[in-house]
Structure formats: structure tokens, C-alpha cells
Motif scaffolding. Sequence first.
Motif, PDB file in Angstrom:
ATOM      1  N   VAL A 102       0.862  -1.180   0.000  1.00  0.00           N
ATOM      2  CA  VAL A 102       0.000   0.000   0.000  1.00  0.00           C
ATOM      3  C   VAL A 102       0.902   1.235   0.000  1.00  0.00           C
TER       4      VAL A 102
ATOM      5  N   ASN B 130      -2.414   5.948   0.719  1.00  0.00           N
ATOM      6  CA  ASN B 130      -2.862   6.333   2.059  1.00  0.00           C
ATOM      7  C   ASN B 130      -3.214   7.817   2.114  1.00  0.00           C
TER       8      ASN B 130
ATOM      9  N   TYR C 103      -9.154   0.260   6.422  1.00  0.00           N
ATOM     10  CA  TYR C 103      -9.578   0.132   5.023  1.00  0.00           C
ATOM     11  C   TYR C 103      -8.634  -0.730   4.186  1.00  0.00           C
ATOM     12  N   ALA C 104      -7.345  -0.773   4.551  1.00  0.00           N
ATOM     13  CA  ALA C 104      -6.312  -1.313   3.663  1.00  0.00           C
ATOM     14  C   ALA C 104      -6.565  -2.750   3.187  1.00  0.00           C
TER      15      ALA C 104
ATOM     16  N   GLN D 115      -6.336  -3.984  -0.649  1.00  0.00           N
ATOM     17  CA  GLN D 115      -5.324  -4.978  -1.020  1.00  0.00           C
ATOM     18  C   GLN D 115      -5.966  -6.157  -1.755  1.00  0.00           C
TER      19      GLN D 115
END
Length: 450
Positions: A276, A281, A306-307, A311
Motif C-alpha cells: 500500500v 494512504n 480500510y487497507a 489490497q
Amino acid sequence: MNQTLNAKMRARMEEVRAQVAERDDLIEVIAIALLTRKNVFILGDTGQAKSYAVNLFREGITGARQFERLMSKQTDEEALFGRLDLSSLIPGGVPDEVLSRDSRYQAMQRKLDACLADRRDTRALVEEMKQYREALSALHSGAPRTIIRGKIPDSHICFLDEIFKASDGILNALLTALNERRYTNEGTTIDIPTISFFSASNEIPNFSNPEEKILKPLYDRFELKVVTEYVEDRAARLSVLKGKQARQGQLKPLPAALVTLDELEEMQRDVAGVAVPDSVNELMDDVLCELRGKGVHISDRKYFSYAPIAQAKAWLEGRDTVESSDLTILRHYLWTAPEERTVIQGTLERMCNDPLKDRLDGILASALESYEDFNQSVDAPAARRIGKLRDEYLRLYEQIAQMNAAAQNDGERQKIQDCLNEMEKQSQAACDAIHFSYVPLSELHDLKAG
């Protein structure tokens, strides 16, 4: 990334997609949920193939134990989590869980069945089994146990249809299961192996109603949310209809595109390794600020988490790094009330599909606002008017210079140059209006820096 595993998951998605119509979003969210161990809530009217799509997908996850239950006020904890094994409380008793998992006892059980079938003498074997049970009892009795076989604590994928119709009495148990993957009974805590919980309903509780407010924490445990509609495309409807008619009277075909439980767990590890970038971000933070400014409530917990979803989206697209466009999948993650969906989706598409253009549009909007202020302040001294305008344009120029330094290709650099050219036109027009000498912004910036 593992391309073979990626191809297997995409094949599973395609096989389900071929059997339902206009459920692409739902199918993708199911895959993302399984890849990230998230829970999914599906909102839609009855008869929209919500449960059907979920069931089709999970039938192709081999080795994963499944649990399904239509919830009602009569559904109790035993129906979901198992019942107390009374043999674990009786002196000399052996818990069912122990007997079912003891290979030696199971072998003796099979031998006894064979002896009975052949009418052979079983006295020696029965005595041996009795002594072995006594040994197991001495080793395992005394602590209450729950028979969980076939229930949630024994399942990898759970579908709890109409979960909001559950009784108040089991809410705490459901909350802990969905959030922590644990269940506690009689002082004993059991870890639940469930990867994802799914639920569907044609309505969301009215959380402003005191009687339904208690359901809000349960609703929040479903991180991913999808809304379904009736099939709109005529050709798609007819295709599904003809397919059902052609299969009428035939046995249901077995899934062809299969994913094993071990493969799914390896996929999850692969997804967790997707990078990420800082730029993503930072873009997500811009999205957060934009949505909060529009009155959409997004908690810090949701923002910070959220990541994995982004992903998983990038992984499904075959990439090992999240790109800005992957953030559009958050349209199924950021909303709480259905009416927020339009604002969230529009914001994500505008800011994430072409984030550079969105930022440049913002710069031009600020420049135009300053230019209009310049034109309206005709009573102020000319030097003050142009000085204020130049200060603002130099501030915007510094942002453009930073963006140009970070540009990835000639296309991006051209967009940045077009934005700068438009600002130069406005700056020159302002100078001409008050008969000031025009100086390009780059030169003004160098003069100020020097």
C-alpha cells in the motif's frame, strides 16, 4: 503474487457469475470477504438471489465446513453454538468431543460394529472399551463441554439469514462471534474458525427506535455491505430463465472451479503482502476529509482498517501494489445508511479513478476563485489586488511543482502543464487589466525563493 491462486479465485467468481444475473458487485464482495476474513451484509428485496449467490460461491470452497440458519426469535444459543454435553458433568462420563476425536476409541468402535455384524463374541472388546473409557474419563471429566459439531464453532463459512430477527438473548454471543471469533459457555471460551459471516435481509433496523437500537452494534460487525436490485436487463433475465428451464429435472451440477481451504488461507497471506503506497494512504485521507465534509459519518476505526479491502481488490486485479482506482471498492465498505451510497460512490469515482485530474481541478477552482475576487475588488489599490492574487497563485504553483516532480509519465506531466497554462492565462489577464507587467509564475517563484 501467486498467479495460480489468483486464477483459481477468479475462476470461482466467473463460475458463479455465469449462473446469476447482475450480481457482479455481490460476487466480488464475497471473494473479498473470504480473502480478508470480513463479514458481509446484503440488503435487497425478497427473491433477488442474495442467498443463492452466496451459497453458489461457498459450495466451491472445499474442505471448509459450512453452517446456515434462518434466524428468528425462537432461535436459541444451542441451535447456533451447540448444546452442553451432559456426559462431561456426569461422574465417569466421557465428553462426546473426546470420544469423537480419539482415534483409538473410534477404531475399537468400528471393530465392535464388525463383531456384532458377524455375531462374534464381544465380551473382551467391550471390557477393553470400558476400561479405556474410564481412563478417558479420569483424564477429561470435571470440566463442562459443549457439543459443537455442525454448529458455528465448528464452521469456516456461516450464513445467518435475517440475523436482525435474532432474539435479544443471543445478541451478545453473536456480537462476540462476529467480532472476536470466540464463544463463551459455562465459563469456557471456544475459538471459532469462521472465516466470514454472511447475512441477508430486505430491511435495516430502525436504529432510532429504542427497541431496535440494540441491533446497531450487530449491524456494525458487518464490515462489507451490498445492495441488490431486481434484474433490469431483459437479455440477462431471459438468459437466466432459459438456463433454469434447460436444467429442470436434472441433478444440480457440481462446482467445476474449486478452491480448497488450504488454498484460501494461502490466498489470504498473499493478499496481506500486497503493498500500500504512501500516495494511496494520502489519497484515502483526502477521501475521508471530503466525505466527512459532506456529512458522511466515517469512524476512525473504519478509516484505519480500510487497507485489507483495497489490497484484496488489487490482488484480484492481478497486482502486487494497491493503485488509486482500487479504492473505489470501498463503496461497499464506507456506507452505513443506504442513502449515503450515492455520495460515497460519486466521491470515490471522482477522486480515485483519476486522482491527478481531481487534484488539478481543485487547484484550478481555487485559482478561478482568486481571479474572481481580483475582478470584484476594483475599488482596492491595483498593487494590493495583484499582490494578493500573485500570493495565492504562487501557493498553488508550489503544489503544481511538487506534483510535476512526482509525475509518473508524460501523460501526467501534460495534464499538469495544461493546468499551469490555464493559471498563466488568468495571471496575464489580471496584469493586463491593471496595466502591470506580466511575469510568469515560475519566474516569480524563483525571485521569491532567491
